[in-house]
Design a protein around this motif. Structure first.
Motif, PDB file in Angstrom:
ATOM      1  N   PRO A  42      -6.310  12.161  17.260  1.00 53.67           N
ATOM      2  CA  PRO A  42      -6.546  12.163  15.814  1.00 53.67           C
ATOM      3  C   PRO A  42      -7.229  10.849  15.426  1.00 53.67           C
ATOM      4  CG  PRO A  42      -4.252  12.733  16.336  1.00 53.67           C
ATOM      5  CD  PRO A  42      -4.881  12.248  17.611  1.00 53.67           C
ATOM      6  N   GLY A  43      -7.957  10.829  14.333  1.00 59.76           N
ATOM      7  CA  GLY A  43      -8.570   9.593  13.849  1.00 59.76           C
ATOM      8  C   GLY A  43      -7.493   8.572  13.526  1.00 59.76           C
ATOM      9  N   LEU A  44      -7.850   7.305  13.644  1.00 63.19           N
ATOM     10  CA  LEU A  44      -6.889   6.235  13.351  1.00 63.19           C
ATOM     11  C   LEU A  44      -6.681   6.134  11.840  1.00 63.19           C
ATOM     12  CD1 LEU A  44      -8.295   3.481  15.762  1.00 63.19           C
ATOM     13  CD2 LEU A  44      -6.461   5.147  16.209  1.00 63.19           C
ATOM     14  N   ILE A  45      -5.446   5.880  11.443  1.00 65.12           N
ATOM     15  CA  ILE A  45      -5.095   5.738  10.025  1.00 65.12           C
ATOM     16  C   ILE A  45      -4.588   4.325   9.812  1.00 65.12           C
ATOM     17  CG2 ILE A  45      -3.548   6.527   8.196  1.00 65.12           C
ATOM     18  CD1 ILE A  45      -3.491   9.271   9.599  1.00 65.12           C
ATOM     19  N   ASN A  46      -5.314   3.560   9.023  1.00 68.58           N
ATOM     20  CA  ASN A  46      -4.923   2.178   8.747  1.00 68.58           C
ATOM     21  C   ASN A  46      -4.080   2.157   7.469  1.00 68.58           C
ATOM     22  OD1 ASN A  46      -4.638  -0.522   8.382  1.00 68.58           O
ATOM     23  ND2 ASN A  46      -6.817  -0.967   8.119  1.00 68.58           N
ATOM     24  N   VAL A 215      12.142   3.817   6.165  1.00 67.19           N
ATOM     25  CA  VAL A 215      11.065   3.001   5.574  1.00 67.19           C
ATOM     26  C   VAL A 215      10.155   2.524   6.699  1.00 67.19           C
ATOM     27  CG1 VAL A 215      10.544   0.850   4.341  1.00 67.19           C
ATOM     28  CG2 VAL A 215      12.497   2.278   3.616  1.00 67.19           C
ATOM     29  N   CYS A 216       8.862   2.670   6.499  1.00 70.84           N
ATOM     30  CA  CYS A 216       7.898   2.283   7.530  1.00 70.84           C
ATOM     31  C   CYS A 216       7.613   0.780   7.462  1.00 70.84           C
ATOM     32  CB  CYS A 216       6.596   3.057   7.344  1.00 70.84           C
ATOM     33  SG  CYS A 216       6.819   4.842   7.465  1.00 70.84           S
ATOM     34  N   TYR A 217       7.293   0.249   8.626  1.00 71.42           N
ATOM     35  CA  TYR A 217       7.089  -1.189   8.796  1.00 71.42           C
ATOM     36  C   TYR A 217       5.696  -1.403   9.395  1.00 71.42           C
ATOM     37  CZ  TYR A 217       8.136  -5.824  10.960  1.00 71.42           C
ATOM     38  OH  TYR A 217       8.134  -7.142  11.364  1.00 71.42           O
ATOM     39  N   VAL A 218       4.875  -2.194   8.705  1.00 68.84           N
ATOM     40  CA  VAL A 218       3.472  -2.382   9.116  1.00 68.84           C
ATOM     41  C   VAL A 218       3.289  -3.786   9.690  1.00 68.84           C
ATOM     42  CG1 VAL A 218       1.080  -2.070   8.402  1.00 68.84           C
ATOM     43  CG2 VAL A 218       2.908  -1.014   7.057  1.00 68.84           C
ATOM     44  N   PRO A 219       3.013  -3.913  10.985  1.00 65.14           N
ATOM     45  CA  PRO A 219       2.996  -5.257  11.595  1.00 65.14           C
ATOM     46  C   PRO A 219       1.820  -6.164  11.169  1.00 65.14           C
ATOM     47  CG  PRO A 219       3.372  -3.545  13.252  1.00 65.14           C
ATOM     48  CD  PRO A 219       2.958  -2.849  11.995  1.00 65.14           C
ATOM     49  N   THR A 220       0.629  -5.625  10.929  1.00 64.17           N
ATOM     50  CA  THR A 220      -0.577  -6.436  10.613  1.00 64.17           C
ATOM     51  C   THR A 220      -0.677  -7.709  11.462  1.00 64.17           C
ATOM     52  OG1 THR A 220       0.377  -7.705   8.746  1.00 64.17           O
ATOM     53  CG2 THR A 220      -0.625  -5.592   8.201  1.00 64.17           C
ATOM     54  N   LEU A 221      -0.583  -7.560  12.772  1.00 58.76           N
ATOM     55  CA  LEU A 221      -0.622  -8.721  13.676  1.00 58.76           C
ATOM     56  C   LEU A 221      -1.973  -9.442  13.617  1.00 58.76           C
ATOM     57  CD1 LEU A 221       1.054  -6.902  16.704  1.00 58.76           C
ATOM     58  CD2 LEU A 221       2.174  -8.472  15.099  1.00 58.76           C
ATOM     59  N   THR A 222      -3.040  -8.678  13.432  1.00 55.48           N
ATOM     60  CA  THR A 222      -4.366  -9.311  13.395  1.00 55.48           C
ATOM     61  C   THR A 222      -4.552 -10.187  12.161  1.00 55.48           C
ATOM     62  OG1 THR A 222      -5.141  -7.192  12.553  1.00 55.48           O
ATOM     63  CG2 THR A 222      -5.670  -7.701  14.831  1.00 55.48           C
ATOM     64  N   PHE A 295       0.840   1.716  11.644  1.00 60.33           N
ATOM     65  CA  PHE A 295      -0.306   0.911  12.045  1.00 60.33           C
ATOM     66  C   PHE A 295      -1.017   0.327  10.825  1.00 60.33           C
ATOM     67  CE2 PHE A 295      -4.959   1.136  13.017  1.00 60.33           C
ATOM     68  CZ  PHE A 295      -4.999   0.200  14.031  1.00 60.33           C
ATOM     69  N   GLY A 296      -1.303  -0.959  10.864  1.00 63.04           N
ATOM     70  CA  GLY A 296      -2.044  -1.579   9.766  1.00 63.04           C
ATOM     71  C   GLY A 296      -2.515  -2.957  10.170  1.00 63.04           C
ATOM     72  N   ALA A 327       1.739   3.084  20.384  1.00 59.52           N
ATOM     73  CA  ALA A 327       0.779   2.455  19.457  1.00 59.52           C
ATOM     74  C   ALA A 327      -0.113   3.521  18.824  1.00 59.52           C
ATOM     75  CB  ALA A 327      -0.056   1.414  20.198  1.00 59.52           C
ATOM     76  N   LEU A 328      -0.550   4.490  19.629  1.00 59.69           N
ATOM     77  CA  LEU A 328      -1.420   5.552  19.097  1.00 59.69           C
ATOM     78  C   LEU A 328      -0.671   6.455  18.114  1.00 59.69           C
ATOM     79  CD1 LEU A 328      -3.285   6.403  22.417  1.00 59.69           C
ATOM     80  CD2 LEU A 328      -4.350   5.438  20.357  1.00 59.69           C
ATOM     81  N   PHE A 329       0.580   6.777  18.400  1.00 58.35           N
ATOM     82  CA  PHE A 329       1.366   7.575  17.450  1.00 58.35           C
ATOM     83  C   PHE A 329       1.532   6.825  16.129  1.00 58.35           C
ATOM     84  CE2 PHE A 329       3.331  10.360  20.914  1.00 58.35           C
ATOM     85  CZ  PHE A 329       2.689  11.499  20.458  1.00 58.35           C
ATOM     86  N   SER A 330       1.750   5.504  16.238  1.00 58.66           N
ATOM     87  CA  SER A 330       1.897   4.695  15.040  1.00 58.66           C
ATOM     88  C   SER A 330       0.633   4.746  14.178  1.00 58.66           C
ATOM     89  CB  SER A 330       2.223   3.259  15.476  1.00 58.66           C
ATOM     90  OG  SER A 330       1.796   2.348  14.519  1.00 58.66           O
ATOM     91  N   ALA A 331      -0.513   4.876  14.843  1.00 58.86           N
ATOM     92  CA  ALA A 331      -1.800   4.860  14.132  1.00 58.86           C
ATOM     93  C   ALA A 331      -2.266   6.259  13.728  1.00 58.86           C
ATOM     94  CB  ALA A 331      -2.858   4.205  15.011  1.00 58.86           C
ATOM     95  N   THR A 332      -1.478   7.271  14.042  1.00 55.80           N
ATOM     96  CA  THR A 332      -1.913   8.646  13.727  1.00 55.80           C
ATOM     97  C   THR A 332      -0.774   9.421  13.069  1.00 55.80           C
ATOM     98  OG1 THR A 332      -1.388   9.306  16.032  1.00 55.80           O
ATOM     99  CG2 THR A 332      -3.660   8.681  15.569  1.00 55.80           C
ATOM    100  N   ARG A 333       0.079  10.040  13.871  1.00 50.47           N
ATOM    101  CA  ARG A 333       1.175  10.860  13.335  1.00 50.47           C
ATOM    102  C   ARG A 333       2.075  10.073  12.390  1.00 50.47           C
ATOM    103  NH1 ARG A 333       5.549  11.867  17.709  1.00 50.47           N
ATOM    104  NH2 ARG A 333       5.924   9.697  17.119  1.00 50.47           N
ATOM    105  N   ASP A 334       2.544   8.896  12.838  1.00 50.68           N
ATOM    106  CA  ASP A 334       3.496   8.151  12.020  1.00 50.68           C
ATOM    107  C   ASP A 334       2.837   7.554  10.783  1.00 50.68           C
ATOM    108  OD1 ASP A 334       5.558   8.863  13.653  1.00 50.68           O
ATOM    109  OD2 ASP A 334       5.578   7.004  14.796  1.00 50.68           O
TER     110      ASP A 334
END
Ligand SMILES: [Zn+2]
Length: 385
Positions: A42-46, A215-222, A295-296, A327-334
């Motif tokens: 699936p496409g990445l979701i930011n 509750v979802c948690y967005v790391p934004t490591l970059t 993912f964010g 990581a990919l699930f975090s950026a798509t399904r989750d």
């Protein structure tokens, strides 16, 4: 689970059928596109990006934001949840991308409007109301003292913001830095933690609070990387995957010697470098505890390259301890679950046909996301450089 020799049947922008080639009946006259040798996700979701932040001086901010969404899509990021500060007039770009809306295909956009700030209940309520009127998807606040340099929004005020957001049936996303603020915000009903907890290790209480309401948690490591990396010229600026599609004026700006010297000497760059270590270890702990990771990247501001930073973020997540698949699930399904978008994030019948095709399987090695070959949003193919 990967399917070999798969067929995805797309109709009017959505997936109509999907499965092994011998199980999917193709309608007569269907256009066939061969993805032989490619691996599709699936496409990445930011869940935490920004658009239009550098467009303030632009004559046409809507066009500027559209161009940014096109770039995100070229990098395989098919949905962007912009967490505030979008220029006026971009509401028309929310969501709709099929059929291609009078422009090149691009990433979907969700937005928060103005980041709600203020020191009185009346002021913040009025700002939440204005954003709701504008038709935003989220209400955004910042609860942070920026390493002790600015006043922090008080619990009394953020509770009022959350209450008013919920009054409009809008979810609340919270920028934060400190563990104690995370606990306060979760107790007050915050719906999304928009950055890593970066001052200390997470504890059982915050894990319980996150799990209780999912509750979802967005790391934004970059985001942390961008705070210290430009004290010199980081190696990633020479990455051909970035160079192929980059706003070169931003590269010039972050490579300016005076600016680099300033970053290299700054206390905050040092502090955020240390914060990255805390953030990575907290991500590992929270993921192991079953907290839903969204993912964010916080991409969009100067030097946080839209599209490219998303690939760097995936690598940092894996470096933190997640598997490539996690990581990919975090950026798509989750990510889709976190945005309450049951029509995105998974390749299955009925959802939008947003997907990316890679020359090497990213679930085997996360750096394979840089073998991105083709991207579709709502069944529209994105032209890539
Ligand atoms: Zn942000």
């Amino acid at each position: 689970m990967p399917i070999s020799d798969a067929v995805i049947l797309v109709r009017e922008g959505r997936i109509q059928a999907l499965g092994p080639a011998n199980e999917v009946a193709l309608p007569i006259g269907a256009t066939q596109v061969s993805l032989e040798g490619l691996f599709v996700t699936p496409g990445l979701i930011n869940v935490h990006g920004h658009v239009g932040g550098l467009a303030a001086a632009s004559a046409d901010p809507v066009q500027e934001v559209r161009a940014e969404l096109e770039r995100y899509a070229r990098f395989g990021v098919t949905t962007v949840n912009s967490q505030g500060g979008e220029p006026g007039g971009v509401q028309g770009l929310r969501h709709a991308v099929f059929p291609s809306d009078a422009g090149a295909p691009r990433a979907r956009l969700l937005m928060a409007g103005s980041v709600v700030a203020g020191t009185t209940p009346e002021a913040v309520v009025a700002e939440v109301d204005r954003n709701a009127e504008r038709g935003v998807d989220w209400i955004k606040i910042r609860v942070d003292d920026n390493l002790g340099t600015t006043p922090k929004m008080s619990p009394e005020i953020y509770r009022r913001v959350i209450e008013q957001a919920h009054e409009h049936e809008l979810p609340l996303e919270a920028h934060l830095f400190y563990l104690e603020d995370a606990k306060g915000l979760l107790a007050a009903g915050a719906d999304l933690i928009a950055h890593s907890i970066r001052d200390q290790a997470v504890d059982a209480d915050v894990i319980t609070a996150l799990l209780e309401r999912d509750v979802c948690y967005v790391p934004t490591l970059t985001r942390e990387v961008s705070a210290f990396a430009y004290g010199e010229t980081p190696a990633f600026l020479a990455d051909p995957f970035l160079a192929a599609d980059v706003d070169s004026s931003q590269v010039e700006e972050v490579m300016e010697p005076a600016r680099q010297a300033q970053v290299a000497a700054s206390e905050s760059a040092r502090a955020y470098r240390a914060a990255l270590d805390v953030a990575q270890s907290n991500l590992d702990s929270l993921s192991n505890a079953g907290v839903r990771i969204a993912f964010g990247t916080d991409s969009g501001p100067l030097g946080r390259f839209q599209g490219y930073f998303e690939h760097m973020e995936l690598s940092l997540m894996v470096e933190s301890g997640l598997t490539p698949e996690e990581a990919l699930f975090s950026a798509t399904r989750d990510a889709a679950i976190c945005l309450d978008r049951g029509d995105l994030g998974v390749l299955e019948e009925g959802r939008w046909a947003d997907f990316a095709a890679f020359a090497a399987a990213p679930w085997d090695d996360i750096s394979n996301t840089k073998t991105l070959a083709r991207v579709w949003v709502g069944g529209n193919e994105i032209s890539r450089p």
